[in-house]
Scaffold this motif. Structure first.
Motif, mmCIF file in Angstrom:
data_model
loop_
_atom_site.group_PDB
_atom_site.id
_atom_site.type_symbol
_atom_site.label_atom_id
_atom_site.label_comp_id
_atom_site.label_asym_id
_atom_site.label_seq_id
_atom_site.Cartn_x
_atom_site.Cartn_y
_atom_site.Cartn_z
ATOM 1 N N ALA A 89 0.805 -0.937 0.081
ATOM 2 C CA ALA A 89 0.086 0.126 -0.085
ATOM 3 C C ALA A 89 0.953 1.475 -0.095
ATOM 4 O O ALA A 89 0.657 2.157 -0.715
ATOM 5 C CB ALA A 89 -0.787 0.105 1.233
ATOM 6 N N LEU A 90 1.940 1.294 0.823
ATOM 7 C CA LEU A 90 2.715 2.415 0.884
ATOM 8 C C LEU A 90 3.575 2.565 -0.535
ATOM 9 O O LEU A 90 3.870 3.895 -0.920
ATOM 10 C CB LEU A 90 3.667 2.392 2.155
ATOM 11 N N GLU A 91 4.146 1.343 -0.959
ATOM 12 C CA GLU A 91 4.522 1.997 -2.447
ATOM 13 C C GLU A 91 3.681 2.177 -3.299
ATOM 14 O O GLU A 91 4.328 2.911 -4.364
ATOM 15 C CB GLU A 91 5.269 0.199 -2.826
ATOM 16 N N LEU A 92 2.673 2.081 -3.302
ATOM 17 C CA LEU A 92 1.573 2.786 -3.999
ATOM 18 C C LEU A 92 1.248 4.200 -4.098
ATOM 19 O O LEU A 92 0.449 4.687 -4.508
ATOM 20 C CB LEU A 92 0.327 1.910 -4.351
ATOM 21 N N GLY A 93 1.655 4.851 -2.713
ATOM 22 C CA GLY A 93 1.398 5.987 -2.461
ATOM 23 C C GLY A 93 0.153 6.175 -1.585
ATOM 24 O O GLY A 93 -0.272 7.113 -1.456
ATOM 25 N N LEU A 94 -0.392 5.009 -1.225
ATOM 26 C CA LEU A 94 -1.536 5.390 -0.341
ATOM 27 C C LEU A 94 -1.491 6.024 0.965
ATOM 28 O O LEU A 94 -0.379 5.778 1.475
ATOM 29 C CB LEU A 94 -2.418 4.001 0.063
ATOM 30 N N THR A 95 -2.318 6.619 1.442
ATOM 31 C CA THR A 95 -2.253 7.493 2.828
ATOM 32 C C THR A 95 -3.124 6.563 3.729
ATOM 33 O O THR A 95 -4.125 6.298 3.682
ATOM 34 C CB THR A 95 -3.269 8.911 2.568
ATOM 35 N N PRO A 96 -2.223 6.349 4.895
ATOM 36 C CA PRO A 96 -2.754 5.387 5.895
ATOM 37 C C PRO A 96 -3.533 6.253 7.123
ATOM 38 O O PRO A 96 -3.064 7.089 7.388
ATOM 39 C CB PRO A 96 -1.158 4.593 6.101
ATOM 40 N N ILE A 97 -4.385 5.416 7.632
ATOM 41 C CA ILE A 97 -4.907 5.790 8.799
ATOM 42 C C ILE A 97 -4.801 4.542 9.769
ATOM 43 O O ILE A 97 -5.379 3.399 9.402
ATOM 44 C CB ILE A 97 -6.385 6.123 8.680
ATOM 45 N N ILE A 98 -4.254 4.672 10.778
ATOM 46 C CA ILE A 98 -4.197 3.506 11.901
ATOM 47 C C ILE A 98 -5.396 3.348 12.571
ATOM 48 O O ILE A 98 -5.888 4.449 13.118
ATOM 49 C CB ILE A 98 -2.762 3.827 12.522
ATOM 50 N N VAL A 99 -5.938 2.210 12.640
ATOM 51 C CA VAL A 99 -7.083 1.800 13.253
ATOM 52 C C VAL A 99 -6.961 0.987 14.337
ATOM 53 O O VAL A 99 -6.561 -0.254 13.860
ATOM 54 C CB VAL A 99 -8.247 1.528 12.429
ATOM 55 N N VAL A 100 -6.632 1.111 15.558
ATOM 56 C CA VAL A 100 -6.425 -0.093 16.656
ATOM 57 C C VAL A 100 -7.929 -0.340 17.060
ATOM 58 O O VAL A 100 -8.828 0.161 17.900
ATOM 59 C CB VAL A 100 -5.642 0.751 17.740
ATOM 60 N N LEU A 124 4.190 9.128 7.533
ATOM 61 C CA LEU A 124 4.558 9.026 8.823
ATOM 62 C C LEU A 124 3.596 9.553 9.871
ATOM 63 O O LEU A 124 3.462 9.291 11.208
ATOM 64 C CB LEU A 124 5.888 9.343 9.227
ATOM 65 N N SER A 125 2.766 10.537 9.319
ATOM 66 C CA SER A 125 2.003 11.401 10.115
ATOM 67 C C SER A 125 0.736 10.557 10.333
ATOM 68 O O SER A 125 -0.277 11.353 10.272
ATOM 69 C CB SER A 125 2.164 12.752 9.702
ATOM 70 N N ALA A 126 0.464 9.421 10.238
ATOM 71 C CA ALA A 126 -0.884 8.877 9.917
ATOM 72 C C ALA A 126 -1.504 9.061 11.410
ATOM 73 O O ALA A 126 -0.933 8.728 12.500
ATOM 74 C CB ALA A 126 -0.623 7.436 9.825
ATOM 75 N N PRO A 127 -2.785 9.131 11.245
ATOM 76 C CA PRO A 127 -3.571 9.589 12.554
ATOM 77 C C PRO A 127 -4.009 8.192 13.228
ATOM 78 O O PRO A 127 -4.050 7.199 12.649
ATOM 79 C CB PRO A 127 -4.710 10.339 12.185
ATOM 80 N N VAL A 128 -4.221 8.199 14.381
ATOM 81 C CA VAL A 128 -4.816 7.051 15.187
ATOM 82 C C VAL A 128 -6.205 7.007 15.592
ATOM 83 O O VAL A 128 -6.536 8.255 16.292
ATOM 84 C CB VAL A 128 -3.679 6.703 16.355
ATOM 85 N N ILE A 129 -7.006 5.912 15.354
ATOM 86 C CA ILE A 129 -8.262 5.969 15.830
ATOM 87 C C ILE A 129 -8.432 4.613 16.532
ATOM 88 O O ILE A 129 -7.806 3.494 16.064
ATOM 89 C CB ILE A 129 -9.225 6.074 14.560
ATOM 90 N N TYR A 130 -9.240 4.701 17.750
ATOM 91 C CA TYR A 130 -9.429 3.458 18.628
ATOM 92 C C TYR A 130 -10.934 2.982 18.389
ATOM 93 O O TYR A 130 -11.786 3.820 18.586
ATOM 94 C CB TYR A 130 -9.124 3.940 19.965
ATOM 95 N N THR A 131 -10.894 1.811 17.837
ATOM 96 C CA THR A 131 -12.248 1.405 17.925
ATOM 97 C C THR A 131 -12.805 -0.106 18.620
ATOM 98 O O THR A 131 -11.714 -0.812 18.663
ATOM 99 C CB THR A 131 -12.601 1.100 15.923
ATOM 100 N N ASN A 132 -14.103 0.173 18.792
ATOM 101 C CA ASN A 132 -14.463 -1.341 18.799
ATOM 102 C C ASN A 132 -15.617 -1.825 17.775
ATOM 103 O O ASN A 132 -16.895 -1.359 17.529
ATOM 104 C CB ASN A 132 -15.245 -1.247 20.134
ATOM 105 N N ALA A 133 -15.195 -2.586 16.704
ATOM 106 C CA ALA A 133 -16.076 -2.699 15.559
ATOM 107 C C ALA A 133 -17.249 -3.376 15.958
ATOM 108 O O ALA A 133 -18.312 -3.214 15.329
ATOM 109 C CB ALA A 133 -15.149 -3.429 14.500
#
Length: 602
Positions: free
Chosen positions: A109-120, A151-160
């Motif tokens: 995903a990162l090699e394709l240049g996608l913007t990540p969002i971290i979801v815990v 590297l500045s991906a935001p972090v979201i905490y979830t209970n899916a």
């Protein structure tokens, strides 16, 4: 955006919650759980096998969502759909942290240049450690990121499962709105010139009973309309002009006809009967191809052949001749981009290569349920020749289990030549073992881990590198018990089977000569007559009325059967039954063949 994560970290459950909170279902609808796992095998095995897309609307913005598999064997499904996304949700279990497949898919995903969002996710789990998980995920991003913005991906905490999200654990969430707000804030809108000449890369195929084959892909440039003239760029080059007969877009779980669609939209188009995954659909006046999809090479190979057992044709509901098997495998190649099919030594044999044992087992199970019957060999690893040296794939294997199972697992992995890298324990009496092992040492290991851990162990792997071929400890499987007569197994005959080893069948099972019906207690194969009836005489014996007591037979699954057989054996797969057999059914001929091999080696 694509949702990427390791298996069982909650991707499909999160999509369920997003769909439900977007009010795409009527109040009276009973939609259940795992809505996107519509495939029967997906629901049975509890994993996502096929990548699928859906969409929701939030604050007037349409968000296309791609649900991807989490198992490494289905990495080809992920690789072919990531190009349709602008960003990704990197979903990580709050207890387990980043796992092998997380690393594999995130790198792509990162090699394709996608913007990540971290979801815990799963922050409600016992012993969850969200802070450590975020730190480990940031370390992974630091290792794999291609630019500073990632590297500045935001972090979201979830209970899916509960459908909640928050940006601060001190303030529990009540809905998934914080996650949706982050999507609109951080993931950019699609870029593309809607006025330019059409370019669309086909990432998937589907079929509609009314309009025929459907090509699924994202419009990279231009606008597409029904009736528009286009050309197809395939591996063979540019094709003739064709006309688009239907155009569909996805709204939630429904496909709806559209008058037009522009750059950035994911669409279904019909009217191109020969289209294949990786082809480019381009404007007929100014055709320009896009780079074809690149997927990683297979690591395992096995032989599919026409069923030649004495019971061939009894259960098949679909013609299973070599021509029909070839047509079915070629049809699979149209959508299964990580699969390879080549001709075998004879016209009845096909060499089928895939990403892993589960990848091939799912194909076998799918064909079996479609009514085909055939025979398959034991999986063999695919090697490479580099500078005159033979190289083989080496995988990282991570096993999560309870502490009381560590000894048995360590012994099992050590006997296969695997090398222990790290071992970590947690406060909940759990352990995580990390091994490095050649792919051939891991064949059949997944079912063994489930047995050793009583169904609680979880194993995951990823390909890390290619190394020089090395000798592994020899397999120590005992010999097998084979049927010496064709007929129905009876209790009296099976009593002789269990005296010599562990039976695989019970009374009433139809057997044929050369069929494997049990595991010998010692080395070497033994022919046993499981159809033997008790002799009827006029003599009375003291044991005349004694009841024959049989032990329960060991039932082997498809994956266990593939690992159990040796090179001189096959697995016979039919719509109703899975049998194991010798390649050469006649016992006398097997003895002659063994003598010839011994004399040749001497």
């Amino acid at each position: 955006m694509a949702i990427i994560a390791h298996v069982d970290h909650g991707k499909t459950t999160l999509v369920d919650a997003l769909l439900k909170q977007s009010h795409v279902f009527a109040a009276h609808e009973q939609v259940g759980e795992l809505i996107m796992d519509s495939n029967v095998l997906e629901r049975e095995k509890g994993i996502t096998i096929l990548a699928k897309n859906t969409s929701i609307r939030y604050h007037g913005v349409k968000i296309n969502i791609i649900d991807t598999p989490g198992h490494a064997d289905f990495g080809g499904e992920v690789e072919r759909v990531l190009g349709m996304a602008e960003g990704c949700l990197l979903l990580v279990d709050a207890l387990e942290g980043p796992m092998p497949q997380t690393r594999v898919v995130l790198r792509q995903a990162l090699e394709l240049g996608l913007t990540p969002i971290i979801v815990v996710n799963k922050i409600d789990r016992v012993n969850a450690r969200p802070a450590e998980t975020v730190e480990a995920t940031h370390d992974l991003l630091l290792e794999l990121a291609k630019n500073a913005d990632q590297l500045s991906a935001p972090v979201i905490y979830t209970n899916a499962r509960a459908g909640t999200a928050t940006v601060d654990l001190r303030h529990p969430g009540t809905t998934l709105e914080p996650l949706l707000d982050a999507l609109l804030t951080y993931i950019p809108a699609p870029l593309g010139d809607a006025e330019g000449s059409l370019q669309l890369l086909v990432s998937n195929l589907d079929h509609d009973n009314h309009i025929g084959r459907l090509a699924i892909g994202r419009i990279t440039r231009g606008t597409v309309r029904p009736g528009q003239e286009v050309v197809r760029y395939s591996e063979a080059g540019i094709g003739p002009r064709q006309r688009i007969t239907a155009l569909l877009t996805v709204e939630a779980l429904q496909r709806r006809p559209a008058e037009s669609a522009s750059a950035g939209e994911i669409v279904y188009i019909a009217g191109l009967p020969d289209i294949a995954v990786g082809d480019t659909v381009a404007d007929a006046e100014q055709p320009e191809p896009l780079p074809r999809l690149e997927v990683s090479e297979p690591t395992l190979r096995m032989q599919f052949s026409v069923n030649q057992s004495p019971f061939a044709g009894r259960e098949a509901t679909t013609s299973s001749t070599s021509r029909q098997l070839r047509a079915r495998l070629e049809r699979e190649l149209q959508t299964n981009v990580a699969l390879r099919v080549a001709d075998g030594a004879t016209a009845d044999i096909f060499e089928v290569s895939g990403r892993g044992e589960l990848h091939l087992a799912i194909l076998i199970e799918t064909m079996r349920r479609e009514g085909y019957e055939f025979e398959v060999s034991r999986p063999a690893v695919i090697t490479r020749e580099v500078d005159g040296e033979r190289l083989e794939p080496v995988e990282e294997c991570i096993i999560d289990c309870s502490l009381d199972a560590v000894g048995a697992i360590t012994e099992a992995l050590g006997s296969r030549g695997a090398q222990l890298q790290t071992m970590r324990t947690d406060a909940g009496s759990g352990a995580r073992l990390t091994y490095l092992a050649p792919t051939r040492a891991l064949i059949g290991l997944r079912s063994l881990i489930l047995t050793l851990t009583r169904g609680t162990g979880v194993m995951s792997t990823r390909l890390v590198r290619w190394e020089r071929w090395r000798q592994l400890p020899p397999r120590t499987r005992n010999g097998v018990l084979t049927a010496s007569q064709t007929g129905m197994a009876v209790a009296y005959g099976l009593q002789g089977v269990q005296e010599r080893g562990q039976p695989f069948i019970g009374p009433g099972t139809q057997v044929y000569e050369g069929m494997i019906i049990g595991l010998n207690r010692r080395g070497g194969d033994i022919d046993v007559n499981a159809t033997k009836q008790k002799q009827k005489t006029n003599m009375r014996a003291s044991t005349e009325d004694a009841t024959v007591k049989l032990v329960p037979p060991r039932q082997l699954s498809l994956e266990e059967s593939l690992d159990f057989i040796e090179d001189d054996e096959l697995v016979e797969v039919t719509p109703k039954t899975i049998r194991m057999r010798k390649r050469v059914l006649d016992a006398g001929e097997r003895i002659k063949q063994r003598k010839r091999e011994l004399s040749a080696s001497a």
